[in-house]
Design an enzyme around this catalytic site. Structure first.
Site, PDB file in Angstrom:
ATOM      1  N   ARG A 154      -9.554   8.280  14.907  1.00 12.77           N
ATOM      2  CA  ARG A 154      -8.913   9.045  13.855  1.00 12.77           C
ATOM      3  C   ARG A 154      -9.675  10.301  13.250  1.00 12.77           C
ATOM      4  NH1 ARG A 154      -7.996   8.836   8.284  1.00 12.77           N
ATOM      5  NH2 ARG A 154      -9.607   6.957   7.965  1.00 12.77           N
ATOM      6  N   GLY A 191       0.780  -1.268  -0.161  1.00 16.63           N
ATOM      7  CA  GLY A 191       0.028  -0.174   0.117  1.00 16.63           C
ATOM      8  C   GLY A 191       0.914   1.164   0.148  1.00 16.63           C
ATOM      9  N   LEU A 192       0.196   2.224   0.451  1.00 16.50           N
ATOM     10  CA  LEU A 192       0.985   3.784   0.405  1.00 16.50           C
ATOM     11  C   LEU A 192       2.130   3.416   1.091  1.00 16.50           C
ATOM     12  CD1 LEU A 192       1.295   6.439  -0.894  1.00 16.50           C
ATOM     13  CD2 LEU A 192      -0.245   7.110   0.824  1.00 16.50           C
ATOM     14  N   ALA A 193       2.212   3.216   2.491  1.00 18.33           N
ATOM     15  CA  ALA A 193       3.108   3.068   3.404  1.00 18.33           C
ATOM     16  C   ALA A 193       4.459   2.379   3.046  1.00 18.33           C
ATOM     17  CB  ALA A 193       2.679   2.654   4.889  1.00 18.33           C
ATOM     18  N   GLY A 243      -9.546  12.328   0.702  1.00 24.45           N
ATOM     19  CA  GLY A 243      -8.333  12.886   0.440  1.00 24.45           C
ATOM     20  C   GLY A 243      -7.175  13.135   1.173  1.00 24.45           C
ATOM     21  N   HIS A 277     -13.810   0.353   9.675  1.00 26.32           N
ATOM     22  CA  HIS A 277     -12.791   1.296   8.674  1.00 26.32           C
ATOM     23  C   HIS A 277     -11.653   1.104   8.973  1.00 26.32           C
ATOM     24  CE1 HIS A 277     -12.422   4.140   5.441  1.00 26.32           C
ATOM     25  NE2 HIS A 277     -11.995   4.907   6.124  1.00 26.32           N
ATOM     26  N   GLU A 331      -1.095   1.915   8.829  1.00 27.24           N
ATOM     27  CA  GLU A 331      -2.311   1.300   9.480  1.00 27.24           C
ATOM     28  C   GLU A 331      -1.826   0.311  10.654  1.00 27.24           C
ATOM     29  OE1 GLU A 331      -6.947   0.288   9.760  1.00 27.24           O
ATOM     30  OE2 GLU A 331      -5.890   0.746   7.539  1.00 27.24           O
ATOM     31  N   HIS A 360     -16.757   3.651  10.177  1.00 25.29           N
ATOM     32  CA  HIS A 360     -17.217   5.068   9.081  1.00 25.29           C
ATOM     33  C   HIS A 360     -18.487   5.031   9.052  1.00 25.29           C
ATOM     34  CE1 HIS A 360     -17.306   7.539   5.866  1.00 25.29           C
ATOM     35  NE2 HIS A 360     -16.190   7.634   5.898  1.00 25.29           N
ATOM     36  N   GLU A 388     -13.583  17.788   5.878  1.00 25.43           N
ATOM     37  CA  GLU A 388     -14.352  16.823   6.279  1.00 25.43           C
ATOM     38  C   GLU A 388     -14.746  16.755   7.793  1.00 25.43           C
ATOM     39  OE1 GLU A 388     -12.837  12.793   4.964  1.00 25.43           O
ATOM     40  OE2 GLU A 388     -11.853  13.753   3.293  1.00 25.43           O
ATOM     41  N   LEU A 418      -3.648   8.587   4.965  1.00 26.53           N
ATOM     42  CA  LEU A 418      -2.868   8.726   3.915  1.00 26.53           C
ATOM     43  C   LEU A 418      -1.497   9.487   4.154  1.00 26.53           C
ATOM     44  CD1 LEU A 418      -5.256   9.123   0.620  1.00 26.53           C
ATOM     45  CD2 LEU A 418      -3.780   7.131   1.600  1.00 26.53           C
TER      46      LEU A 418
END
Length: 527
Positions: A385, A14-16, A50, A350, A374, A243, A115, A391
């Site tokens: 959170r 993933g991104l991490a 975002g 979530h 995460e 969520h 948000e 992200l």
């Protein structure tokens, strides 16, 4: 048994994990990047809203928003790191280098949205598919970067430690130290040993242990379960964020409805169009996620209604289609035209605010074992959170962890870590698999029981009695699954089942130990 040796072994793309791999490879290190499936099958890809970027008006306000969302429990040092290092991490990688196509104003500046829990607009996005846009760009750069070997379809089974897996008997006297993992190549069924100087857990979350979740398939807390088995410290696992807005329709596949819709003016209503959140919190429908999820759950329990609704009547149809094209199309495909009617929604598991405890450089209490994203817990989120921090946390944690690891890997002498850092990793014991094949029907049935148990007894609304029942059910299941696991050849589904039941028990145990309702962890009074 095949053995693959590398400098850094990253579990999760993933991104991490991907951002960390980029940092290390660019510094000349060899990186093995393992993932369950293709590069974009990660929770990062499904992030809609975002990523926090513009904190220039007043960084202290972001600090306060994170702290408020956490119900006053977040780690101030972790918040400071995110606020101070976050904007630069976004600018360097996503804007300047990768030129991710974030939405812009007519004049050319980045479009900022808001948000739940945010006092101001500070979030940048690409329509309602921000995670996909970011991860796709990062994944493409990973594939073009020398030194990174991507291995899709590999499932980590267990971490290698000197205490348990070295062929050298005297290694058991060494401090608790990780030197890689056993992993299943799902294409061949072969178990491969990966040995490394640094092993990084970036396996994502644990939402898949609940019946209703926004997570990708396979998100059952792999990193948490593996870390627990080798003695890593875990914390805050009771804080599972639900969520509040996930698409609901009988027979339809649920999917996330971004909080950015409420940031742009949508409000939560009941079946009669009443705005029930206004009397619950000063921010109404933009209250922190834990507050909104509980309010919806209480409302549904009190009324017997199957879902709440997101009323978009304050938004113009053209704006909805332009700003939220993916959500508009997916709802339309399920018979709901969100330019004309409200969206039926329910809460779902979530994000895990807890995880494998680390310092601000990703280090766990197990030497040479790091955790980021995460999977990790620095205390940034505390009991709940704040939206659009996940992200950003991936980028900041990856950079900080890479910086610390490179410093150790390049130093000639690192006394505390010399056993693995500055010499070749030890030889792992040979993996031996049983011949018996697992029954897939039993695996599916057991996993479904875990998910139903967690949803019913350890979900949004908990009680000591419910948690005690969950623990009894899960302990019995774990015994059956462990016996099942010992007798059968490993498969992806069997590995996921083994980790799911362990993760579920850890969440229930953490929840049972905490008598104080905070953030995501809410105990009903009188039970």
């Amino acid at each position: 048994m095949k053995i693959i040796t590398t400098d850094c072994l990253v579990l999760g793309a993933g991104l991490a994990g991907s951002a960390y791999a980029l940092h290390l490879a660019r510094a000349g290190r060899q990186v093995e990047l393992l993932s369950l499936a293709d590069p974009l099958q990660a929770n990062s890809d499904w992030a809609q809203g975002g990523i926090i970027y513009d904190t220039s008006p007043d960084p202290a306000r972001l600090t306060q928003d994170i702290l408020d969302a956490s119900d006053g429990t977040a780690n101030p040092a972790a918040i400071a790191q995110l606020v101070q290092e976050g904007p630069a991490a976004v600018k360097e990688l996503l804007i300047d280098e990768l030129n991710v196509g974030f939405d812009r104003e007519t004049a050319g500046g980045l479009h900022l949205t808001r948000e739940g829990g945010h006092q101001e607009r500070r979030i940048i996005h690409t329509k309602d598919t921000t995670g996909h846009s970011i991860l796709a760009a990062v994944a493409a750069r990973v594939d073009a970067t020398p030194g990174i070997t991507r291995r899709s379809g590999f499932v980590a089974i267990d971490l290698l430690t000197l205490s348990h897996n070295s062929t050298e008997p005297l290694d058991r006297y060494e401090p608790l130290t990780c030197f890689g993992c056993y992993a299943l190549d799902t294409a061949t069924g072969e178990v491969v040993a990966f040995t490394a100087r640094k092993t990084i857990l970036a396996t994502g979350g644990l939402g898949g242990v609940f019946q209703h979740t926004t997570n990708q398939p396979g998100s059952v807390g792999h990193g948490v379960a593996m870390a627990y088995r080798v003695g890593a410290r875990l914390m805050d696992l009771e804080y599972v964020q639900f969520h509040p807005t996930v698409f609901f329709k009988k027979g339809a596949q649920p999917f996330l409805i971004t909080e950015a819709l409420r940031g742009e003016g949508a409000v939560l209503v009941d079946a009669h169009g009443r705005r029930f959140m206004d009397g619950v919190h000063p921010l109404g429908s933009l209250a922190p996620r834990d507050v909104v999820s509980r309010a919806i759950q209480h409302h549904l329990a009190a009324t017997g209604e199957p879902c709440a609704f997101l009323d978009l009547s304050a938004l113009k149809p053209d704006f909805i289609r332009e700003r939220f094209p993916s959500i508009h199309e997916r709802c339309l495909a399920n018979g709901v035209d969100i330019t004309r009617e409200p969206i039926p929604v329910v809460p779902a598991a979530h994000f895990s605010c807890g995880g494998v405890h680390t310092d601000l450089s990703g280090r766990t209490n197990v030497r040479q074992l790091n955790a980021i994203g995460e999977t990790a817990c620095t205390g940034l989120h505390g009991a709940n959170r704040l939206a659009s921090t996940s992200l950003l946390e991936c980028l900041v944690a990856a950079k900080a962890c890479a910086r610390a690891d490179l410093a150790e890997l390049t130093s000639e002498a690192s006394p505390a870590n010399v056993r693995i850092t500055n010499i070749a990793p030890p030889q792992p014991r040979v993996w031996r698999s049983p011949d018996k094949v697992a029954d897939p029907l039993l695996i599916r049935q057991d996993l479904q029981q875990i998910r139903q148990t967690m949803w019913n007894y350890a979900g949004i609304l908990r009680s000591p009695r419910r948690l005690a029942r969950a623990r009894r059910i899960l302990l019995e299941l774990r015994e059956d699954i462990q016996a099942f696991y010992r007798d059968c050849r490993p498969t992806r589904d069997l590995i996921e089942l083994r980790n799911a039941v362990q993760t579920a028990l850890l969440v229930v145990h953490a929840a049972a130990l905490n008598p104080v309702s905070k953030g995501c962890h809410h105990l009903e009074a009188g039970d």
